[in-house]
Design an enzyme around this catalytic site. Structure first.
Site, PDB file in Angstrom:
ATOM      1  N   HIS A   1      65.390  67.836  -4.069  1.00 10.20           N
ATOM      2  CA  HIS A   1      65.080  68.994  -3.321  1.00 10.20           C
ATOM      3  C   HIS A   1      66.203  69.952  -3.216  1.00 10.20           C
ATOM      4  O   HIS A   1      67.505  69.420  -3.075  1.00 10.20           O
ATOM      5  CB  HIS A   1      64.653  68.555  -1.934  1.00 10.20           C
ATOM      6  CG  HIS A   1      64.233  69.958  -0.976  1.00 10.20           C
ATOM      7  ND1 HIS A   1      62.997  70.685  -1.324  1.00 10.20           N
ATOM      8  CD2 HIS A   1      65.078  70.465  -0.227  1.00 10.20           C
ATOM      9  CE1 HIS A   1      63.085  71.691  -0.471  1.00 10.20           C
ATOM     10  NE2 HIS A   1      64.415  71.566   0.256  1.00 10.20           N
TER      11      HIS A   1
ATOM     12  N   ASP B   1      52.900  69.651   8.412  1.00  6.66           N
ATOM     13  CA  ASP B   1      53.918  70.484   7.700  1.00  6.66           C
ATOM     14  C   ASP B   1      53.471  71.974   7.683  1.00  6.66           C
ATOM     15  O   ASP B   1      54.078  72.823   7.672  1.00  6.66           O
ATOM     16  CB  ASP B   1      54.914  69.634   6.751  1.00  6.66           C
ATOM     17  CG  ASP B   1      55.878  70.708   6.435  1.00  6.66           C
ATOM     18  OD1 ASP B   1      56.896  71.192   7.391  1.00  6.66           O
ATOM     19  OD2 ASP B   1      55.988  71.264   5.386  1.00  6.66           O
TER      20      ASP B   1
ATOM     21  N   ARG C   1      55.798  78.511  12.070  1.00  4.72           N
ATOM     22  CA  ARG C   1      57.172  78.880  12.468  1.00  4.72           C
ATOM     23  C   ARG C   1      57.417  80.252  11.785  1.00  4.72           C
ATOM     24  O   ARG C   1      58.459  81.062  12.085  1.00  4.72           O
ATOM     25  CB  ARG C   1      57.919  77.741  11.428  1.00  4.72           C
ATOM     26  CG  ARG C   1      58.037  76.442  12.475  1.00  4.72           C
ATOM     27  CD  ARG C   1      58.722  75.204  11.822  1.00  4.72           C
ATOM     28  NE  ARG C   1      59.949  75.540  11.200  1.00  4.72           N
ATOM     29  CZ  ARG C   1      60.489  74.896  10.246  1.00  4.72           C
ATOM     30  NH1 ARG C   1      59.770  73.978   9.504  1.00  4.72           N
ATOM     31  NH2 ARG C   1      61.788  75.463   9.659  1.00  4.72           N
TER      32      ARG C   1
ATOM     33  N   SER D   1      60.743  68.735   7.877  1.00  5.04           N
ATOM     34  CA  SER D   1      60.219  69.574   7.004  1.00  5.04           C
ATOM     35  C   SER D   1      60.137  69.138   5.700  1.00  5.04           C
ATOM     36  O   SER D   1      59.452  68.555   4.794  1.00  5.04           O
ATOM     37  CB  SER D   1      59.929  71.003   7.053  1.00  5.04           C
ATOM     38  OG  SER D   1      59.274  71.561   6.193  1.00  5.04           O
TER      39      SER D   1
ATOM     40  N   LYS E   1      58.008  65.781   3.462  1.00  5.20           N
ATOM     41  CA  LYS E   1      57.446  66.037   1.710  1.00  5.20           C
ATOM     42  C   LYS E   1      57.886  64.957   0.845  1.00  5.20           C
ATOM     43  O   LYS E   1      57.341  64.321   0.148  1.00  5.20           O
ATOM     44  CB  LYS E   1      57.390  67.424   1.401  1.00  5.20           C
ATOM     45  CG  LYS E   1      56.585  68.418   2.238  1.00  5.20           C
ATOM     46  CD  LYS E   1      56.758  69.831   2.132  1.00  5.20           C
ATOM     47  CE  LYS E   1      57.994  70.392   2.553  1.00  5.20           C
ATOM     48  NZ  LYS E   1      57.953  71.859   2.262  1.00  5.20           N
TER      49      LYS E   1
END
Lengths: 438, 438
Positions: B85, B164, B171, B186, B190
Site C-alpha cells: 500500500h 470502511d 469522513r 482504514s 483493506k
C-alpha cells in the site's frame, strides 16, 4: 454521501481552532434550518466547537445568527421589559414567584420556560399542575394579557429562534450539549429574541446543577453577560450553589405551593432570598430603583401587602387556571400516598444531595427520563430537615408523595443515600449569591 | 431528531478521551453499515476520535471490526501472498512495476487499488490508459487469473470492508479524514481483508504527500505495522520523501510508460530504487530470501532478463488490455499537443514542488477535482530537468502534454511556480528509504 463544500471548509477551520465570521455563522444557521446543510456535517462542526471553543465575538455572532433565524418580539407596554433565565436546578420554582412579583412592581415580565428533562425540573411542568392552566397562548392572546396584567408564564414559542431548536436537538444526540459557547448562545438567543431590555441570569453550580464547579458557572455567566451587553441589553448573572435542593420540595404541585408561600410572605428562606435577589437585580437593571436597598424594600412591601400573590392569581386566571389555588393550595393535585421517611440514626445532617433527591423524585414520576414521558403532577419529595439540623433516630426527615405504596417504598431506598451525616454540629448553609456584571 | 442511546454514550466517552472496547467498535461498525446508527451520531464520534485519538489496542480493534463487516479473501496458490500500500504521492506508478516483478519472482500479488482524487493519482486511472484494460474482474475470473499468472491489478472490491466504505464517505464530508488511527485502520482493514501474509507499506512524506513531515509519516507507519503484527501478518513500512514527483512523469499514460521502462531495466533512478526496495522487503517478509542482498540480486536479474516485463504483458493480456504496449509504449494514448516549457533563467534547480506539479497535471485533466470527474489518459507533465540540474536560459525543463494549445498555455503558468532556483550548485537528492519493522 454528499456534503456541502463550504460547510466542509468551515469544519476544517473550526477543527484547526479558527473563528468563523458573522456571515459564515449566519449562513450556517440559515442553511441548516433550510435543510441545505446535512446534519452530519453540522454534527461534526458541533464536536469541533466542543473541542476548540469559540471566541467572545464569535459567540456573540452565533447568538445573533440564531436570533436572525426567526421572529423577534417587540413589546410596547410603556414599562421596562424584564426577563430571567435559570441554568436549571433541583426544586427551582423561582420563576413562579418572581414573575408576578415584578409585574406587581410595575415591570413587564413575559417568561418563556421549558419542560423538565432528567434531574432538572421545568417551570412549564410545574405550572401545568394548576388545574386548567394553559402554557401555550397564541400571539394575540399573549399580547392582550401582557398589556392588561403585565406578565405571562408560557412555553417556548416555535417562531422564535428556530435554528436553536434544530441545533439543540442535534446537540442532544451527539454529546455536544456541554459546550460553553453553545450553551451561552442558545440561552441568550432566546432571551434576545423575546425582547427584554433587562435580563438576569441565575447560574447554578454544584451537584444538582449542570455546571459542577463555581469556576465553570462563573465562566458561563460571564460569557452570557457579555453576549447580552454586546447585543445592547442590560444583563447581570447571579451565581448560586445548587448542592442542596432550592426550598424544601421537589415535585410539580409541591413546588407550586412553595412559590405561592413565598408570595404570601412566607416559604423557605433560601427560595425567598433568591427570589428577592434576582428581583432586586432586575429592578436596578430596569432603572426603576437606584439602589439594591430600595429595590429590596419595595419588593418586600409587595410580599407583605399580598400584591405579589394577587398578581399570581391574576396570571393564573388569565391563563385559564384555577386562581383559587393561591389562597387554597390544597386545591392542587394531591398524591394518594404520603409516607414519612424516618432517620435511621441520630446526628447532624451534613448534606442532602440535590441530584440524588432529584433522582428519587424522577423515579416517583415527577420528571421525565426521556422527552415525551408523562409527568405526574402530584408526586415528589418534601424535606422536613436540612443541612445543619440535628435529628433523633426515628425522627421523620422527609415525606415521599407517591402514586402508590410500592412507589413510596422504592423512593425511600433512593432517597436515603442522599443524606450524609455528621456526629458533630454542622452549620446551616447561608445562601450566597455572586453577582457578575459587565 | 432521534439518536441511539448507546451511541450517545460512546460519543460521550470518546469525547472524554476514553477507549472503546472491541465489542463496542464491532457494534458501531455493524450498526452503521446496517443503518441502525444515524450518520450524525457517527459524524460527531469521528470528530471526537480526530480530537482524542485512539490507543494502539483500540486502533487494532477498530481495524478488526472494519474487516469483520464484510468478506475476507483466502488464496491457496501455494506461494506466499504479498501486498503493498502507498499512502499516495505524485507520479507514483510503483505498483504497475512492482506487482508483475514480484509475480515473476514466484510470489502471489493481488493488488487492489483506488482512483485518483485531488493532487494524488490512482493506479486504477493509470491502468485504464492501456486500451481495453479491465480493472473490475468478477471473483471467478480474478481467482482463475491469479492461479494462472500469480498476479492481478484491480479496483477495490465492494464486498471487502463495507464499513470502511461508508465510514470513509462520511469522513470525507466531515473533515475527519486526517486522523491517524482512522487512516491506519482504514488502510490496514483493506490489506487484512485481501488476505496477504506479507505486506509492505510505502509511507510518503513531504509537500506532495498526505503526511507533510517525516515524524507524522513515521507515526503512521508505526501504527500500521503494529496493526499488521497484531493481526498476525508480517508487515514493514518504508518511509520515503515526496517533495519532488516520483520519476519524471505525472499523468496516466505517461506514468504507465515509465513503469514499463523500469521493468525493461531502464527508467528513472528514483522509481527503480523504490521498486527494488519495496520488492526486496516483500521477498524477505515472504520468507523467500534470507538477506536484502540476495533479494536485490534476484529482482535485478528479473529486470535484466525481461521476466518482469513479460509478466506485465501477461497481466495486461489476462485483463483484456493491449499487451503490445509493453514493447511499443507509443501504442498508449498520446496527447495532441506536446509543448516544451523553457527556463526563463539560468541556474541550478533547487526544487520541483510535487504538489504544484500535480496541480498543473490536474488542471490539464490528468486527475479529478471531484469524485466522478472524467480523466484524460493522454495528458500530463514530463520533467526534463530535476533538482540539482544546471539549466541555461531558454533550455526546455519540462514538457506539457495537453488536449489543446490553450490548456498547454494555462498549464505552463501553473507549472513555473513549482520551480525554485539557486545561483550556486545544488546536490541531487538521493532516494532514502527508512525502514520501520515491528
Amino acid at each position: 454521501m454528499s456534503g456541502h463544500p463550504e460547510m466542509l471548509a468551515l469544519i476544517e477551520r473550526k477543527k484547526a481552532g479558527e473563528a468563523m465570521s458573522p456571515e459564515e455563522l449566519a449562513w450556517l444557521c440559515q442553511g441548516f434550518v433550510a435543510g441545505e446543510i446535512p446534519d452530519y456535517q453540522v454534527a461534526a462542526w458541533l464536536m469541533a466547537v466542543r473541542w476548540r471553543g469559540m471566541s467572545e465575538s464569535e459567540t456573540l455572532a452565533l447568538t445573533r445568527a440564531l436570533v436572525a433565524s426567526g421572529e423577534t418580539l417587540q413589546w410596547d407596554t410603556g414599562s421596562p421589559i424584564v426577563d430571567k433565565h435559570s441554568t436549571g436546578g433541583v426544586g427551582d420554582k423561582t420563576s413562579i414567584a418572581l414573575v408576578p412579583l415584578l409585574a406587581a412592581a410595575g415591570l413587564t415580565f413575559v417568561k418563556m420556560s421549558g419542560r423538565g428533562l432528567g434531574h432538572t425540573g421545568g417551570t412549564i411542568d410545574k405550572l401545568e399542575s394548576i388545574p386548567g392552566f394553559q402554557v401555550q397562548l397564541d400571539s394575540g392572546r399573549l399580547r392582550a394579557q401582557v398589556a392588561r396584567i403585565g406578565c405571562a408564564l408560557v412555553g417556548q414559542s416555535n417562531t422564535l429562534v428556530p435554528a436553536d431548536g434544530v441545533l439543540y436537538a442535534l446537540r442532544d444526540v451527539t454529546a455536544t450539549v456541554d459546550s460553553l459557547p453553545l450553551i451561552a448562545s442558545s440561552v441568550m438567543s432566546k432571551k434576545l429574541a423575546a425582547g427584554a431590555s433587562a435580563i438576569v441570569l441565575d447560574v447554578k453550580f454544584g451537584s444538582g446543577a449542570f455546571m459542577r464547579t463555581q469556576a465553570e458557572a462563573e465562566e458561563l455567566g460571564r460569557a452570557m453577560v457579555r453576549i447580552g451587553s454586546g447585543a445592547g441589553r442590560r444583563v447581570n448573572a447571579l451565581l448560586s450553589a445548587m448542592d442542596q435542593p432550592l426550598g424544601k420540595t421537589v415535585g410539580n404541585a409541591l413546588e407550586v405551593v412553595e412559590a405561592i408561600e413565598v408570595l404570601r410572605n412566607d416559604g423557605p428562606a433560601d427560595l425567598r432570598a433568591l427570589t428577592l435577589e434576582l428581583g432586586k437585580r432586575l429592578m436596578i437593571l430596569a432603572g426603576v430603583c437606584a439602589t439594591p436597598e430600595k429595590a429590596h424594600q419595595s419588593l418586600e412591601r409587595l410580599l407583605e401587602s399580598g400584591h405579589g400573590a394577587a398578581k399570581l392569581a391574576e396570571l393564573i386566571e388569565a391563563q385559564g387556571g384555577d386562581a383559587a389555588v393561591v389562597d387554597q393550595p390544597s386545591r392542587l393535585p394531591q398524591a394518594p400516598v404520603v409516607q414519612p421517611i424516618e432517620s435511621s440514626r441520630a446526628g447532624w445532617i451534613a448534606e442532602t444531595d440535590a441530584r440524588l433527591i432529584a433522582e428519587a423524585a424522577l423515579q416517583l414520576g415527577a420528571g421525565r427520563r426521556r422527552k415525551g414521558d408523562q409527568v405526574d403532577p402530584r408526586v415528589g419529595v418534601r424535606l422536613l430537615a436540612g443541612v445543619g439540623d440535628s435529628v433523633e433516630k426515628g425522627q421523620p426527615i422527609a415525606e415521599v408523595h407517591a402514586a402508590s405504596a410500592a412507589d413510596a417504598a422504592r423512593a425511600e431506598e433512593s432517597l436515603l443515600p442522599a443524606y450524609r451525616w455528621a456526629a458533630e454540629p454542622v452549620s446551616r448553609p447561608r445562601p450566597t449569591h455572586l453577582l457578575i456584571e459587565d
